[in-house]
Design a protein around this motif. Sequence first.
Motif, short mmCIF file in Angstrom:
data_model
loop_
_atom_site.label_atom_id
_atom_site.label_comp_id
_atom_site.label_asym_id
_atom_site.label_seq_id
_atom_site.Cartn_x
_atom_site.Cartn_y
_atom_site.Cartn_z
N SER A 108 77.10 69.37 -5.43
CA SER A 108 77.60 70.16 -4.32
C SER A 108 78.82 70.96 -4.76
O SER A 108 79.95 70.50 -4.64
CB SER A 108 77.98 69.23 -3.16
N PRO A 109 78.61 72.18 -5.25
CA PRO A 109 79.76 73.00 -5.65
C PRO A 109 80.56 73.41 -4.42
O PRO A 109 80.00 73.69 -3.36
CB PRO A 109 79.13 74.21 -6.33
N LYS A 110 81.86 73.43 -4.54
CA LYS A 110 82.72 73.74 -3.41
C LYS A 110 83.70 74.86 -3.77
O LYS A 110 84.28 74.85 -4.84
CB LYS A 110 83.51 72.50 -3.00
N SER A 111 83.87 75.79 -2.87
CA SER A 111 84.88 76.83 -3.05
C SER A 111 85.19 77.46 -1.70
O SER A 111 84.38 77.42 -0.78
CB SER A 111 84.41 77.91 -4.02
N THR A 112 86.38 78.01 -1.58
CA THR A 112 86.76 78.74 -0.37
C THR A 112 87.44 80.03 -0.78
O THR A 112 87.97 80.15 -1.89
CB THR A 112 87.73 77.93 0.51
N SER A 113 87.42 80.98 0.10
CA SER A 113 88.13 82.24 -0.13
C SER A 113 88.48 82.87 1.19
O SER A 113 87.93 82.52 2.23
CB SER A 113 87.27 83.20 -0.96
N LYS A 114 89.42 83.79 1.17
CA LYS A 114 89.83 84.49 2.38
C LYS A 114 89.95 85.97 2.06
O LYS A 114 90.50 86.35 1.03
CB LYS A 114 91.17 83.94 2.87
N THR A 115 89.42 86.79 2.95
CA THR A 115 89.45 88.23 2.76
C THR A 115 90.09 88.90 3.96
O THR A 115 89.72 88.61 5.10
CB THR A 115 88.02 88.77 2.58
N ASN A 116 91.05 89.77 3.71
CA ASN A 116 91.66 90.57 4.76
C ASN A 116 91.14 91.99 4.63
O ASN A 116 91.26 92.59 3.57
CB ASN A 116 93.18 90.57 4.64
N ALA A 117 90.56 92.52 5.71
CA ALA A 117 90.02 93.87 5.66
C ALA A 117 90.16 94.53 7.01
O ALA A 117 90.03 93.89 8.05
CB ALA A 117 88.55 93.83 5.24
N GLY A 118 90.41 95.82 7.01
CA GLY A 118 90.53 96.58 8.25
C GLY A 118 89.18 96.96 8.82
O GLY A 118 88.13 96.68 8.23
N SER A 119 89.19 97.60 9.96
CA SER A 119 87.93 97.94 10.62
C SER A 119 87.15 98.96 9.80
O SER A 119 87.68 99.95 9.30
CB SER A 119 88.20 98.50 12.01
N GLY A 120 85.86 98.70 9.63
CA GLY A 120 84.99 99.61 8.90
C GLY A 120 85.11 99.55 7.39
O GLY A 120 84.47 100.33 6.69
N ASP B 106 99.71 79.69 9.13
CA ASP B 106 99.29 78.29 9.02
C ASP B 106 98.91 77.88 7.59
O ASP B 106 98.59 76.73 7.34
CB ASP B 106 98.15 77.97 9.97
N VAL B 107 98.93 78.77 6.64
CA VAL B 107 98.72 78.57 5.21
C VAL B 107 97.35 77.98 4.87
O VAL B 107 96.59 78.57 4.14
CB VAL B 107 99.83 77.69 4.58
N ASN B 108 97.01 76.80 5.38
CA ASN B 108 95.74 76.15 5.05
C ASN B 108 94.68 76.47 6.10
O ASN B 108 94.85 76.13 7.27
CB ASN B 108 95.92 74.64 4.96
N ASP B 109 93.59 77.10 5.68
CA ASP B 109 92.54 77.44 6.62
C ASP B 109 91.32 76.53 6.46
O ASP B 109 90.81 76.00 7.43
CB ASP B 109 92.08 78.90 6.41
N GLN B 110 90.83 76.39 5.27
CA GLN B 110 89.64 75.58 5.01
C GLN B 110 89.86 74.81 3.72
O GLN B 110 89.64 75.31 2.64
CB GLN B 110 88.41 76.49 4.89
#
Length: 72
Positions: A27-39, A62-66
């Motif tokens: 079970s490989p595990k990874s997380t990421s977060k992307t900030n993007a504007g509309s369109g 809140d620093v920690n999301d997932q």
Amino acid sequence: MPSIVGPIKINSVGGGVINFGDAFYLSPKSTSKTNAGSGSLNTGDFINTNNGFSSTNPFDPDVNDQNVAGNA
């Protein structure tokens, strides 16, 4: 059943799972977060987006999301 693995040289791994021998569950595990504007993340041919004003707030108080921890 046990396995015998000979000499191995791995130069690089760009994601994925490397398994030698027996494995019941991988079970490989990874997380990421992307900030993007509309369109901004639209893909395809002939895209036309009409955005009046777009503002993206990349600050996350809140620093920690997932969290990825342990083998769960």
